[in-house]
Motif scaffolding. Structure first.
Motif, PDB file in Angstrom:
ATOM      1  N   HIS A 108      -0.842   3.246  -8.972  1.00 55.46           N
ATOM      2  CA  HIS A 108      -1.299   4.439  -8.259  1.00 55.46           C
ATOM      3  C   HIS A 108      -0.932   5.709  -9.043  1.00 55.46           C
ATOM      4  CE1 HIS A 108      -2.916   6.491  -4.842  1.00 55.46           C
ATOM      5  NE2 HIS A 108      -1.828   7.236  -4.747  1.00 55.46           N
ATOM      6  N   VAL A 109       0.266   5.754  -9.590  1.00 55.02           N
ATOM      7  CA  VAL A 109       0.672   6.902 -10.411  1.00 55.02           C
ATOM      8  C   VAL A 109      -0.284   7.054 -11.589  1.00 55.02           C
ATOM      9  CG1 VAL A 109       2.454   7.742 -12.006  1.00 55.02           C
ATOM     10  CG2 VAL A 109       3.097   6.902  -9.743  1.00 55.02           C
ATOM     11  N   ASP A 122       0.846  -1.192   0.000  1.00 53.74           N
ATOM     12  CA  ASP A 122       0.000   0.000   0.000  1.00 53.74           C
ATOM     13  C   ASP A 122       0.885   1.247   0.000  1.00 53.74           C
ATOM     14  OD1 ASP A 122      -2.509   1.152  -0.146  1.00 53.74           O
ATOM     15  OD2 ASP A 122      -2.869   1.104   2.005  1.00 53.74           O
ATOM     16  N   LEU A 123       2.007   1.160  -0.699  1.00 57.72           N
ATOM     17  CA  LEU A 123       2.986   2.234  -0.730  1.00 57.72           C
ATOM     18  C   LEU A 123       2.519   3.299  -1.725  1.00 57.72           C
ATOM     19  CD1 LEU A 123       5.621   2.923   0.659  1.00 57.72           C
ATOM     20  CD2 LEU A 123       6.842   1.816  -1.202  1.00 57.72           C
ATOM     21  N   LEU A 124       1.505   4.027  -1.310  1.00 58.68           N
ATOM     22  CA  LEU A 124       0.877   5.035  -2.136  1.00 58.68           C
ATOM     23  C   LEU A 124       1.217   6.411  -1.586  1.00 58.68           C
ATOM     24  CD1 LEU A 124      -2.618   3.317  -2.305  1.00 58.68           C
ATOM     25  CD2 LEU A 124      -0.645   2.919  -3.770  1.00 58.68           C
ATOM     26  N   VAL A 125       1.031   7.426  -2.378  1.00 52.70           N
ATOM     27  CA  VAL A 125       1.383   8.783  -1.980  1.00 52.70           C
ATOM     28  C   VAL A 125       0.689   9.181  -0.671  1.00 52.70           C
ATOM     29  CG1 VAL A 125      -0.387   9.935  -3.376  1.00 52.70           C
ATOM     30  CG2 VAL A 125       1.743  11.120  -2.854  1.00 52.70           C
ATOM     31  N   TYR A 137      -2.899  -7.316  -8.102  1.00 51.70           N
ATOM     32  CA  TYR A 137      -3.130  -6.149  -7.250  1.00 51.70           C
ATOM     33  C   TYR A 137      -4.611  -5.753  -7.260  1.00 51.70           C
ATOM     34  CZ  TYR A 137      -3.405  -1.175  -6.119  1.00 51.70           C
ATOM     35  OH  TYR A 137      -3.779   0.040  -5.611  1.00 51.70           O
ATOM     36  N   PHE A 148       7.964   8.095 -13.331  1.00 51.34           N
ATOM     37  CA  PHE A 148       7.984   7.185 -12.181  1.00 51.34           C
ATOM     38  C   PHE A 148       8.924   6.016 -12.438  1.00 51.34           C
ATOM     39  CE2 PHE A 148       6.482   3.196 -10.392  1.00 51.34           C
ATOM     40  CZ  PHE A 148       6.632   3.473  -9.038  1.00 51.34           C
ATOM     41  N   GLU A 158       5.720  -4.229  -5.297  1.00 57.88           N
ATOM     42  CA  GLU A 158       5.870  -2.860  -4.801  1.00 57.88           C
ATOM     43  C   GLU A 158       5.888  -1.885  -5.968  1.00 57.88           C
ATOM     44  OE1 GLU A 158       4.977  -1.809  -1.746  1.00 57.88           O
ATOM     45  OE2 GLU A 158       6.726  -2.670  -0.767  1.00 57.88           O
ATOM     46  N   LEU A 179       2.719   8.243   2.546  1.00 62.81           N
ATOM     47  CA  LEU A 179       4.093   8.734   2.666  1.00 62.81           C
ATOM     48  C   LEU A 179       4.101  10.086   3.381  1.00 62.81           C
ATOM     49  CD1 LEU A 179       5.381   7.980  -0.946  1.00 62.81           C
ATOM     50  CD2 LEU A 179       5.685   6.590   1.109  1.00 62.81           C
ATOM     51  N   SER A 190       2.696   0.720  -6.973  1.00 63.79           N
ATOM     52  CA  SER A 190       3.020   2.147  -7.058  1.00 63.79           C
ATOM     53  C   SER A 190       2.766   2.692  -8.463  1.00 63.79           C
ATOM     54  CB  SER A 190       4.473   2.379  -6.640  1.00 63.79           C
ATOM     55  OG  SER A 190       4.665   1.993  -5.297  1.00 63.79           O
ATOM     56  N   PHE A 237      12.117   5.056 -10.276  1.00 64.91           N
ATOM     57  CA  PHE A 237      12.090   3.791  -9.534  1.00 64.91           C
ATOM     58  C   PHE A 237      13.247   2.880  -9.927  1.00 64.91           C
ATOM     59  CE2 PHE A 237      10.547  -0.161  -7.812  1.00 64.91           C
ATOM     60  CZ  PHE A 237       9.745   0.220  -6.735  1.00 64.91           C
TER      61      PHE A 237
END
Length: 194
Positions: A113-114, A76-79, A153, A128, A106, A82, A110, A132
């Motif tokens: 999400h972008v 759940d490494l979303l903006v 996902y 991105f 991961e 952070l 991400s 990355f």
């Protein structure tokens, strides 16, 4: 998180997304079938088709997916999770989905999400990807599995089905968005991006 080494005395590695019927305690094949027979919000036949296609793709590619490198994955490494100060990330929140899982997830999560936040901007996606790839390296097999991992996902919809079974409520907008995203995978995930 790729440098994390599991403690020998800790027996819990979390629940990887590849364990489709364990991502929520109330998710079972029966509950999923009942949910899709009578969804609590409007779902088109096309959306049902994409869901079934994604599930089939994941099940067909299961062995290949399980052979990919694994590490501790936030999932759940979303903006929104952070913390930053002066344009530098200083913290990460929301570790309830943390588990040892496919490392490339991961990146996949991400990237999705972008694309969601930028309305599918390929320019944002390219920026991105460029950023990355400064750190981890990916195998050609991980990149080949991009579409299936993206489907994996989005099948996290199972989490919402479990919530629905428990509470008999679900956020229709969020769930419809997830299904619409799943049905949109066919287009952008076929492009060469890495």
């Amino acid at each position: 998180m790729s440098e994390y080494e599991s403690q020998k005395d800790i027996k819990y590695d979390g629940i990887p997304f590849t364990n489709l019927y364990q991502v929520h305690p109330l998710v079972s094949a029966e509950n999923l079938a009942a949910f899709w027979d009578r969804p609590p919000f409007p779902v088109t036949e096309e959306q049902k088709h994409y869901y079934k296609e994604a599930l089939n793709s994941i099940e067909t590619n299961r062995e290949s997916l399980l052979s990919l490198p694994r590490q501790l994955v936030h999932h759940d490494l979303l903006v929104f999770n952070l913390l930053s100060v002066d344009r530098s990330i200083t913290g990460v929140l929301d570790f309830d989905l943390l588990a040892v899982d496919i490392s490339f997830l991961e990146f996949v999560i991400s990237l999705n999400h972008v694309l969601q936040l930028s309305s599918g901007s390929l320019e944002m996606a390219a920026a991105f990807i460029e950023g990355f790839t400064l750190f981890p390296t990916f195998s050609s097999e991980e990149i080949r599995q991009l579409r299936t991992l993206t489907q994996l996902y989005h099948i996290a919809l199972h989490i919402y089905v479990g919530q629905y079974v428990r509470e008999k409520t679900i956020q229709p907008l969020l769930s419809t968005l997830r299904i619409n995203l799943l049905s949109g995978i066919s287009g952008w995930s076929k492009m060469k991006c890495c």
